[in-house]
Structures are given as structure tokens and as C-alpha cells.
Design a protein around this motif. Structure first.
Motif, mmCIF file in Angstrom:
data_model
loop_
_atom_site.group_PDB
_atom_site.id
_atom_site.type_symbol
_atom_site.label_atom_id
_atom_site.label_comp_id
_atom_site.label_asym_id
_atom_site.label_seq_id
_atom_site.Cartn_x
_atom_site.Cartn_y
_atom_site.Cartn_z
ATOM 1 N N LYS A 1 -0.060 -4.091 8.557
ATOM 2 C CA LYS A 1 0.983 -3.087 8.366
ATOM 3 C C LYS A 1 2.241 -3.802 7.879
ATOM 4 O O LYS A 1 2.756 -4.697 8.559
ATOM 5 C CB LYS A 1 1.278 -2.343 9.675
ATOM 6 N N LYS B 1 6.155 -3.508 6.090
ATOM 7 C CA LYS B 1 7.325 -2.679 5.772
ATOM 8 C C LYS B 1 8.329 -3.532 5.008
ATOM 9 O O LYS B 1 8.855 -4.512 5.532
ATOM 10 C CB LYS B 1 7.964 -2.117 7.046
ATOM 11 N N THR C 1 11.890 -3.658 2.941
ATOM 12 C CA THR C 1 13.185 -3.027 2.666
ATOM 13 C C THR C 1 14.030 -4.010 1.879
ATOM 14 O O THR C 1 14.255 -5.137 2.330
ATOM 15 C CB THR C 1 13.927 -2.665 3.970
ATOM 16 N N HIS D 1 -1.238 4.710 -4.190
ATOM 17 C CA HIS D 1 0.207 4.633 -3.990
ATOM 18 C C HIS D 1 0.791 6.031 -3.945
ATOM 19 O O HIS D 1 0.205 6.995 -4.462
ATOM 20 C CB HIS D 1 0.870 3.828 -5.117
ATOM 21 N N GLU E 1 7.924 8.840 -2.392
ATOM 22 C CA GLU E 1 8.659 9.848 -1.635
ATOM 23 C C GLU E 1 10.048 10.117 -2.210
ATOM 24 O O GLU E 1 10.542 11.235 -2.191
ATOM 25 C CB GLU E 1 8.789 9.399 -0.169
ATOM 26 N N LYS F 1 11.514 5.042 -2.795
ATOM 27 C CA LYS F 1 10.792 4.833 -1.537
ATOM 28 C C LYS F 1 9.374 5.319 -1.711
ATOM 29 O O LYS F 1 9.130 6.352 -2.345
ATOM 30 C CB LYS F 1 11.474 5.601 -0.398
ATOM 31 N N THR G 1 4.820 4.356 -0.611
ATOM 32 C CA THR G 1 3.795 3.615 0.126
ATOM 33 C C THR G 1 2.800 3.024 -0.856
ATOM 34 O O THR G 1 2.609 3.528 -1.965
ATOM 35 C CB THR G 1 3.037 4.519 1.113
ATOM 36 N N ASP H 1 -1.454 -1.881 4.393
ATOM 37 C CA ASP H 1 -0.779 -0.614 4.121
ATOM 38 C C ASP H 1 0.714 -0.899 4.137
ATOM 39 O O ASP H 1 1.239 -1.451 5.106
ATOM 40 C CB ASP H 1 -1.134 0.437 5.183
ATOM 41 N N GLU I 1 4.783 0.226 3.518
ATOM 42 C CA GLU I 1 5.900 1.150 3.303
ATOM 43 C C GLU I 1 7.013 0.350 2.633
ATOM 44 O O GLU I 1 7.351 -0.744 3.103
ATOM 45 C CB GLU I 1 6.416 1.712 4.638
ATOM 46 N N TRP I 2 7.574 0.880 1.561
ATOM 47 C CA TRP I 2 8.612 0.117 0.856
ATOM 48 C C TRP I 2 9.802 1.006 0.503
ATOM 49 O O TRP I 2 9.680 2.194 0.275
ATOM 50 C CB TRP I 2 8.050 -0.547 -0.399
#
Length: 304
Positions: free
Chosen positions: A157, A159, A161, A206, A209, A217, A219, A226, A228-229
Motif C-alpha cells: 500500500k 501513498k 503526496t 488507474h 479523482e 489526485k 489511484t 496499490d 494513492e497519489w
């Protein structure tokens, strides 16, 4: 000693290329930029022929191409705005030089196919600056991930940012023009998309959002992660703690809840890339294709 030419020498990233050319014991014979604030050349290569017009620069390189082997340009380093990369790479190949280009190599995947055809026709190579792949912390993480057992149906997982504040000028420069920069997903995201694909494998799916001029933003489903960006150039997205400390940039990569730290060790990465290129082991077109294709798909994706 190899002969280099450079385009975009007045830009932000050019000093890293000048340093790499000098560090590897080579010579800069020609430089191009429409802006003439290029006093930095005095620090590295004061005898370089400088041009503000592309046509005169091109003619000079062709003239050198007809001279003795030791006077010809062997490599063209490309530090110009994104939309000019394809044209300047083509110039390099046409004069019998290899191209060393900043990211993104090109804006569209089909440009890669055309450049591969030119590589075959000319026998010259196109190299891209994927310096994060040579960062010691990234290499160590890659080795660790490759050695880890992979239980069925389990994925890491991640993430990501990355917020790097930009003022109003950004919107009025070529970087704020999506046709010229590819938008922030290409202009600043391509570095991280390539690194994530390098670490965790091919893109399987992909989603998007948020897709705005100043932030994106989404995924990613990669083979082994997986993701999240979130990418932003809006200072209002800086976390409160960092903002109160006066910071304008925030970068965080969480892998399975643990922070991946790689804020140091960037000073000589371009030199490492150049050493690989000079040894014939630089990052080529197929290395960059996955991130170019991803950024292009995200640019055209409807978020609604």
C-alpha cells in the motif's frame, strides 16, 4: 573527451547538466537559449559558442558535423521546455549525435515510436534523465522489494503526496499551458510515476479523482502495489505544520504505513546518469515508455 552541445542553457536544470559534462571530463562546444542570461557558462565552459536563435545553432552543429571527428558534437543535452524536446532530440540524431534529454522525454507515446525509427535510421541513441532510479535509497528499496516473498494476492500500500508551491507566474508560463507542458501530471508527476513503476511493476489500472490546472489526485494499481497519489502546486495544500515553518514544498511517500525517506543524495545524480550514458548503459526509450503512456492517459481521462 567527448564534445557536447546543450539547449536551454539558461534554464533551472541546465547547471546540473553543465556540472555533469565537466565532472565526466568532457567539453561543451555550443549552447542555445532564447534568453541571454547565461553567465553561468563562465563557471564551466567560458569558450562555448552561444546562440539565441535555433536556426544559427542548428547551422553551427551541421557545420561541425562535416569537420574532423574530434570537432563533431557527440552528444546534445536537452534542457528546454517539454514541448521542444522531440524537435531537439531529432536535431541531435540528424547531426550524428546521441541525445540526453530531461524528463518528460516527449509528451505523447506516438512520438516515442517515431524517435525509435530515427534511432534505427541514424544508429544513434536517445537517453532520458531518470535520476531517481540511481538514488541510493531508491536502489536499496528496489533490492529489498525484489528479495521479499510475494504471497498471493497481497500488494504493498503506497501513498504518494508531492506539493511544490508555485506562484502566479506558473500559470502564465509554458508550464501552465497543458499543450506545452502536459500539465502537472506530466511536468512534475512523471518523475514519481517512473519511480513507482520501477519499484512496483507495470500499470494494471488507474483512476483520476481530481484533474485541475494546479492539482491532480488519483489511484494506480501496479503489479505489486496499490497507490494513492496527490500532486499539487497550490501552497494551500501544504500541511499546516510545514506551512507554519515557512516551507513551500512537501513530499511524502508512505509504503505500508512507513515513510520512505530519500530527501538527501541528489547532488550528483545527473553525473551518475551521464556516466551510464557514456558507458552505453543509459536509460533509453523503452525505459521511459510506461510513464509517458500513463501520464498521457491521465491527461486525457475524464474525471466525471
Amino acid at each position: 573527451m567527448k564534445n557536447f552541445a546543450i539547449t536551454g542553457v539558461a534554464g533551472y536544470i541546465a547547471p546540473r547538466h553543465l556540472q555533469a559534462i565537466k565532472d565526466t571530463g568532457n567539453n561543451l562546444v555550443a549552447a542555445l537559449d532564447k534568453n541571454d542570461s547565461v553567465g553561468i557558462l563562465d563557471r564551466y565552459f567560458p569558450s562555448t559558442s552561444f546562440f539565441t536563435e535555433f536556426e544559427r545553432f542548428e547551422r553551427y552543429l551541421y557545420m561541425l558535423h562535416k569537420k574532423a571527428e574530434n570537432e563533431r558534437v557527440n552528444y546534445v543535452s536537452i534542457c528546454t521546455p517539454n514541448f521542444l524536446h522531440d524537435s531537439h532530440i531529432r536535431l541531435a540524431l540528424r547531426i550524428g549525435a546521441d541525445a540526453i534529454c530531461e524528463k518528460p522525454l516527449v509528451l505523447n507515446p506516438w512520438n516515442l515510436d517515431a524517435l525509435q525509427e530515427m534511432e534505427e535510421e541514424t544508429g544513434k541513441r536517445v537517453y532520458n534523465i531518470l535520476q531517481l532510479r540511481l538514488h541510493d535509497s531508491v536502489i536499496a528499496l528496489k533490492n529489498k522489494l525484489d528479495l521479499q516473498p510475494k504471497p498471493n494476492n497481497t500488494k504493498h500500500k503506497v501513498k504518494l503526496t508531492y506539493i511544490t508551491s508555485r506562484g502566479l507566474w506558473y500559470d502564465f508560463s509554458w508550464k501552465g499551458d497543458i499543450a506545452k507542458s502536459g500539465g502537472i501530471g506530466t511536468n512534475i508527476g512523471i518523475h514519481f510515476f517512473d519511480m513507482l513503476i520501477f519499484l512496483f511493476g507495470k500499470v494494471k489500472s488507474h483512476s483520476l479523482e481530481i484533474s485541475e490546472n494546479r492539482k491532480m489526485k488519483g489511484t494506480l494499481e501496479l503489479e505489486n502495489a496499490d497507490v494513492e497519489w496527490f500532486l499539487s502546486i497550490d501552497i494551500n495544500d501544504i500541511p499546516v505544520k510545514e506551512k507554519t515553518e515557512g516551507k513551500r514544498t512537501f513530499r511524502s511517500i508512505l509504503i505500508d504505513g512507513e515513510e520512505f525517506e530519500f530527501s538527501e543524495g541528489f547532488t550528483d545524480l545527473h553525473t551518475k546518469v551521464y556516466l551510464n550514458v557514456l558507458n552505453g548503459t543509459g536509460f533509453g526509450i523503452e525505459d521511459v515508455r510506461p510513464s509517458i503512456e500513463l501520464a498521457h492517459r491521465l491527461r486525457g481521462k475524464n474525471t466525471h
